[in-house]
Design a protein around this motif. Structure first.
Motif, short mmCIF file in Angstrom:
data_model
loop_
_atom_site.label_atom_id
_atom_site.label_comp_id
_atom_site.label_asym_id
_atom_site.label_seq_id
_atom_site.Cartn_x
_atom_site.Cartn_y
_atom_site.Cartn_z
N MET C 219 0.79 -1.22 0.00
CA MET C 219 0.00 0.00 0.00
C MET C 219 0.84 1.29 0.00
O MET C 219 0.55 2.19 -0.80
N PRO C 220 1.86 1.42 0.84
CA PRO C 220 2.63 2.67 0.78
C PRO C 220 3.23 2.91 -0.60
O PRO C 220 3.20 4.04 -1.11
N ALA C 221 3.72 1.85 -1.23
CA ALA C 221 4.32 1.99 -2.56
C ALA C 221 3.25 2.33 -3.60
O ALA C 221 3.46 3.19 -4.47
N ILE C 222 2.11 1.67 -3.50
CA ILE C 222 1.03 1.93 -4.46
C ILE C 222 0.59 3.39 -4.33
O ILE C 222 0.41 4.11 -5.31
N PHE C 223 0.45 3.80 -3.08
CA PHE C 223 -0.01 5.16 -2.81
C PHE C 223 1.01 6.18 -3.31
O PHE C 223 0.66 7.15 -3.98
N ALA C 224 2.27 5.94 -2.99
CA ALA C 224 3.32 6.86 -3.45
C ALA C 224 3.31 6.96 -4.96
O ALA C 224 3.42 8.05 -5.53
N SER C 225 3.14 5.81 -5.64
CA SER C 225 3.18 5.87 -7.10
C SER C 225 1.94 6.57 -7.63
O SER C 225 2.03 7.29 -8.64
N ALA C 226 0.80 6.43 -6.96
CA ALA C 226 -0.40 7.13 -7.41
C ALA C 226 -0.19 8.65 -7.33
O ALA C 226 -0.53 9.39 -8.26
N VAL C 227 0.40 9.09 -6.23
CA VAL C 227 0.67 10.53 -6.08
C VAL C 227 1.62 11.00 -7.17
O VAL C 227 1.45 12.07 -7.77
N LEU C 228 2.63 10.18 -7.45
CA LEU C 228 3.61 10.56 -8.47
C LEU C 228 2.98 10.63 -9.85
O LEU C 228 3.26 11.55 -10.63
N ALA C 306 9.69 8.94 4.32
CA ALA C 306 8.40 9.18 3.67
C ALA C 306 8.56 10.22 2.56
O ALA C 306 7.98 10.10 1.50
N LEU C 307 9.41 11.21 2.81
CA LEU C 307 9.65 12.25 1.81
C LEU C 307 10.25 11.67 0.55
O LEU C 307 9.78 11.92 -0.56
N THR C 308 11.32 10.90 0.73
CA THR C 308 11.93 10.32 -0.46
C THR C 308 11.02 9.26 -1.05
O THR C 308 11.02 9.05 -2.25
N GLY C 309 10.22 8.62 -0.20
CA GLY C 309 9.29 7.59 -0.67
C GLY C 309 8.29 8.14 -1.67
O GLY C 309 8.10 7.58 -2.75
N ILE C 310 7.70 9.31 -1.35
CA ILE C 310 6.72 9.84 -2.27
C ILE C 310 7.38 10.53 -3.46
O ILE C 310 6.72 10.87 -4.42
N ALA C 311 8.68 10.73 -3.38
CA ALA C 311 9.36 11.26 -4.55
C ALA C 311 9.86 10.12 -5.43
O ALA C 311 10.56 10.35 -6.40
N GLY C 312 9.51 8.90 -5.07
CA GLY C 312 9.83 7.76 -5.91
C GLY C 312 11.24 7.23 -5.75
O GLY C 312 11.75 6.53 -6.59
N MET C 313 11.89 7.59 -4.66
CA MET C 313 13.27 7.14 -4.47
C MET C 313 13.31 5.88 -3.62
O MET C 313 13.03 5.87 -2.48
#
Lengths: 304, 385, 313
Positions: C219-228, C306-313
């Motif tokens: 879920m965190p990865a799916i969510f981060a990618s959706a935001v990206l 979390a910051l780098t996570g949502i930036a796709g890193m």
């Protein structure tokens, strides 16, 4: 572990194929097929009356008419493609070098010395990432226009303040490219440098290396993959960029290959030549792109 | 839950060209605490994974209560696993973790809560229901993993190095608890470990594995006291191994004469009818030291190389006249030891404790490397990568 | 930890003179903060943020200048007839078109990309390797080349995908599919198999394990990618420029581009860009909070991650 999982997953093969299928179809129809169409257009002809494209689907019937026309435009008499092509590679090389020269120290500082303020630094570094490219260019257009802040600042310091920075200056275009692509590079470099084990650097110091030597002989070799990745993620899009240059200059003196491709595709009767040019660029980029893709795939396999 | 009889028949697993498990056959009785012991890479975990259903066997059978379940998927087998990493679901609470499997076992909703409570009580974690796994210590997480598996009342519980991630002290405590728990619930335990102490203290029977084969199978006493070969002897705790040759003159039954360098010794244990090159094994606690001048039977001169104080005992490293390295343990009872580094001594190797083992064709040093397993290699590979 | 820097814990005699020489060097204190680099970092940050801040400021300018401040006003957003974002049909249509494209692309792209990542990760055959390569190629190819090829595809071959919103969405999905695919795949690798095996061991079927264990873990990865995907669609320019048809299907980025030199100039464009920025920042904020909340069960996830996570890193 890889071997172990293999036998295990074979049982549920249908499920895995089913999950991958929609994405696979999407990629084949909208990523592979378009380039076949491009080939067919490049190898096709034009309707003389309407000046529209007539693609030829059978590879055996492809003509080299567009190809030779483009070749003539590159090297022949009155060639107008050669200079932009050369300029594109020059701009990209300079802009990439500047980008890395700025991005590396910043990423290095934040990852190693960010300390308690690391989160603040990260927020500030990531912020431009979320600002659209168009807005970032617009901001510079505001600043650089005649009578804008930049010229006012120059006159304030006693320098000539009436330069038309947006009237076809290579410097403007190159710095625009740097400004546009640097946030991505910083993030990639940061993510990588942050993962370098501090104890490895401490070990180097412990073994008697100075700060500089540690940096030069340990940190730089360790961050080589990140530098390579950073180079690719700036250089590849820069080579296909046409809007930065269009926004910040728009003058023929700074035209890049992307502008030529875009212009030809839109011009009646020249679509086929635009397709040839696009394919040529693709072929040139195929080598670095393949290198990047293979090395990315290899790293992800190593982690697996 | 009745049942719990496990029978592995010629069970084999090959990964491409590597044979991880090589035709092993074992029968485990219901309610037995059975351990698979060996260094990493010996095939013990693969065996466990085949019983759990994570790996289909290449050939052979996994019988659970008389039915071959070798190719059944894991969720259809009445066995449950405690994973080395615990694999507790981080997004669920402790209670939700424990209740996870009951959804699939048609346990009525009303009963689930009581069973979760009982299971947590069994592992002494009542009151932790609402916590998340990351709010628990390693030992507590291990107990939740145990409760999550036991709550389903499996006929066999599989444990894959369940104490491996814990520190030594906690491991000792949990060993005792785990043994008591197994007696209490009466479920068959199949326990995989590379720690010989764990295997010896908890098991009813154990199998020592090497290169995908079972090197020896028996009770802890049998395996410890009568190791079948040099490999088992070395793996089960510190054992002194020496290269020797059988001399003619023994009667092949009650005793055997062996040559150790220039000395002929009598041995009365192990494979007494062996000929040619053999390995000699003797437990450190059976080696006796005497002053150099004293004489007696089955003695070899040697020299003290190093003394290591261990608290209740002192470990003494010796070098025999023929070059063999040996160690012994001396109890510390308040009196100063009459030895120090470099003291020549007379080493007595009692014939009844000296065991003749078949020669595996490799040197003592190679056996030692092998019993240390791949752990050491792993360390070096992380450094170089 | 830090105290061991430069201090040989095991000090063989050879190492000692080296250490001493270092201490004698001017400014050789190994624990000194690198002020030069810190200053450079701050200069970079100012350079990267100040122009944008000025552009935002001037969207609230009372006058039409982008260089002289004439007082605060929201007239370029809502007040002014004809040329404010609210009242100019072209401008507010662009806002709506941007949002429509972002939502449609995210909704289509993320499920396809996530399923693709799981399928490719487990399928493990020559075909899946080839598809994986193809996916990464779509990530690195210059956008113009893809956009031009897609333009030719929908005008010459698959003409049922009409230029405008359908073509834009189809193209944006293929351009963005690598976000969920790459991020989810990386997460799959890092979580390993033991959770799924545990679920199967406890009685869950293959699909059950994916649904009840793998998806929550992803879920965190799916969510981060959706935001990206959402933010990158809002930001997108090249593909939508090539594949839009009429003015009605031009999102904000295209409108800004075509009006920079002449046309609707002045603070209204800044206002439009500011709205774009706000949309992206709201997505980023939702992303940050959501990512932290979803990965709350994992010990190591801090704010920075979390910051780098949502930036796709």
């Amino acid at each position: 572990m890889g071997q172990r999982q293999d036998t295990h997953d074979r049982r549920n093969r249908g499920l895995w194929i089913g999950l991958a299928l929609p994405g696979a179809i999407w990629l084949l129809v909208l990523f592979v097929a378009p380039f076949y169409v491009m080939l067919s257009v490049a190898g096709g002809g034009i309707n003389e009356f309407f000046q529209t494209v007539v693609p030829v689907w059978n590879p055996l019937h492809w003509s080299s008419w567009n190809l030779s026309a483009v070749w003539h435009d590159i090297v022949g008499h009155g060639a107008f493609i050669g200079p932009p092509a050369f300029r594109t590679f020059l701009y990209t090389a300079i802009a990439t070098a500047i980008t890395l020269a700025i991005a590396y120290p910043v990423a290095y500082f934040v990852s190693r010395y960010g300390g308690r303020r690391k989160t603040l630094f990260l927020v500030l570094l990531i912020a431009p990432f979320w600002v659209s490219y168009m807005m970032r260019m617009l901001a510079w257009i505001d600043l650089l226009q005649q009578g804008g802040f930049f010229n006012s600042a120059l006159s304030f310091f006693g320098l000539p303040g009436n330069t038309n920075w947006l009237g076809g200056k290579s410097v403007t275009v190159i710095l625009g490219l740097v400004y546009g692509y640097i946030p991505y590079v910083i993030l990639v470099l940061y993510a990588f440098l942050d993962r370098i084990d501090q104890s490895m650097l401490e070990a180097a110091r412990d073994l008697g290396l100075s700060r500089w030597r540690t940096f030069w002989h340990v940190t730089i070799p360790l961050s080589k993959p990140a530098i390579i990745a950073g180079t690719f993620i700036t250089a590849l899009p820069m080579l296909g960029d046409y809007f930065t240059n269009q926004l910040l200059s728009g003058a023929p003196g700074t035209t890049m290959i992307g502008n030529v491709i875009e212009g030809q595709l839109g011009a009646p009767g020249e679509t086929g030549q635009g397709a040839v040019l696009a394919l040529m660029l693709l072929v040139v980029l195929l080598i670095p792109m393949t290198y990047y893709v293979v090395s990315t795939a290899r790293t992800s396999r190593e982690y697996a | 839950m009745s049942g719990g009889h496990v029978k592995l028949e010629s069970l084999t697993k090959r990964f491409d060209e590597v044979t991880a498990v090589d035709e092993i056959s074992v029968e485990i009785q219901p309610g037995e605490f059975f351990s698979l012991l060996g260094p990493s890479g010996c095939g013990k975990t693969t065996t466990l994974r085949m019983v759990a259903g994570f790996e289909p066997p290449t050939s052979g059978q996994v019988q659970l209560d008389g039915i071959d379940v070798g190719n059944w998927p894991p969720h259809r087998r009445n066995v449950n696993t405690v994973f080395q990493s615990y694999a507790l679901f981080p997004f669920l609470t402790v209670a939700e973790n424990v209740a996870f499997g009951m959804k699939y076992k048609a346990v009525p909703k009303s009963e689930r809560e009581t069973r979760v409570g009982e299971a947590l009580e069994l592992v002494q974690l009542s009151g932790f229901e609402k916590r998340r796994p990351n709010q628990l210590s390693g030992g507590q997480q291990q107990r939740v993993a145990l409760a999550r598996a036991l709550v389903l009342r499996p006929s066999v519980l599989l444990l894959d190095e369940p104490l491996g991630a814990l520190d030594a002290k906690l491991r000792r405590t949990l060993q005792v608890e785990l043994g008591a728990l197994q007696e209490h619930v009466g479920i068959t335990f199949l326990y995989v470990t590379h720690d010989q102490e764990e295997a010896l203290t908890m098991s009813d029977r154990l199998a020592v594995m090497n290169h995908g084969k079972i090197a020896q199978l028996g009770t802890p006493e049998e395996v410890y006291n009568e190791p079948a070969d040099a490999y088992v002897a070395d793996f089960l705790g510190v054992s002194n191994l020496m290269d020797a040759r059988v001399e003619p003159g023994g009667n092949g039954q009650g005793e055997c004469h062996v040559r150790l360098g220039d000395f002929i010794l009598k041995a009365e244990a192990g494979q007494l009818n062996a000929t040619g090159a053999v390995k000699l094994a003797i437990r450190p606690e059976r080696v006796q030291l005497h002053s150099y001048e004293a004489s007696g039977t089955n003695r070899v001169p040697g020299m003290v190389e190093r003394l290591v104080f261990l608290g209740s005992t002192t470990q003494i490293f010796l070098r025999l006249a023929n070059g063999s390295a040996l160690q012994t343990l001396v109890r510390n009872d308040g009196v100063d030891l009459p030895f120090s580094q470099g003291t020549p001594v007379s080493v007595s190797l009692p014939a009844e404790a000296l065991r003749v083992l078949p020669d595996p064709g490799v040197s003592v040093a190679e056996i030692r490397d092998e019993t240390l397993g791949e752990d050491l290699l792993d360390v070096t590979s992380t450094i170089t990568s | 930890m830090a105290s061991t820097v430069g201090q040989p814990t095991v000090a063989p005699s050879r190492a000692e003179p080296v250490v001493q020489r270092q201490r004698r060097l001017p400014g050789g204190n190994p624990w000194r903060r690198p002020w030069g680099m810190e200053g450079f970092t701050w200069l970079y940050i100012i350079w990267s943020i100040l122009p944008i801040a000025i552009a935002i400021l001037f969207s609230f300018n009372k006058g039409a200048s982008q260089a002289t401040w004439q007082g605060f006003s929201t007239k370029w957003y809502i007040g002014k007839q004809v040329t404010s974002v609210l009242h100019n049909p072209g401008l507010h249509h662009a806002v709506i078109q941007t949002l429509v494209l972002a939502v449609l692309t995210t909704v289509i792209c993320v499920p396809i990309g996530v399923a693709f990542a799981i399928g490719i990760d487990r399928w493990r055959s020559r075909t899946s390797n080839g598809l994986n390569f193809l996916m990464i190629f779509s990530f690195v190819i210059p956008e113009l080349l893809l956009a031009v090829a897609l333009f030719l595809l929908v005008t010459q071959a698959l003409t049922f995908i009409r230029l405008g919103t359908p073509a834009e969405v189809a193209a944006l999905v293929v351009w963005n599919i690598s976000w969920p695919a790459i991020i989810v795949r990386a997460r799959l690798v890092s979580i390993g198999r033991s959770y799924e095996e545990a679920a199967a061991d406890l009685g869950a079927s293959r699909l059950g394990a994916i649904r009840r264990v793998l998806i929550p873990l992803l879920m965190p990865a799916i969510f981060a990618s959706a935001v990206l995907v959402f933010a990158s669609t809002v930001d997108d320019f090249v593909i939508v420029e090539q594949l839009s048809s009429t003015a009605n299907t031009q999102p904000m980025s295209v409108l800004i581009y075509s009006n920079v030199h002449g046309g609707l100039s002045g603070p209204a464009l800044n206002a439009l860009a500011t709205i774009m920025l706000v949309i992206s920042l709201v997505a980023a904020l939702i992303g940050f909070i959501g990512y932290r909340w979803m990965s709350r069960g994992e010990r190591t996830k801090g704010g920075a991650e979390a910051l780098t996570g949502i930036a796709g890193m």
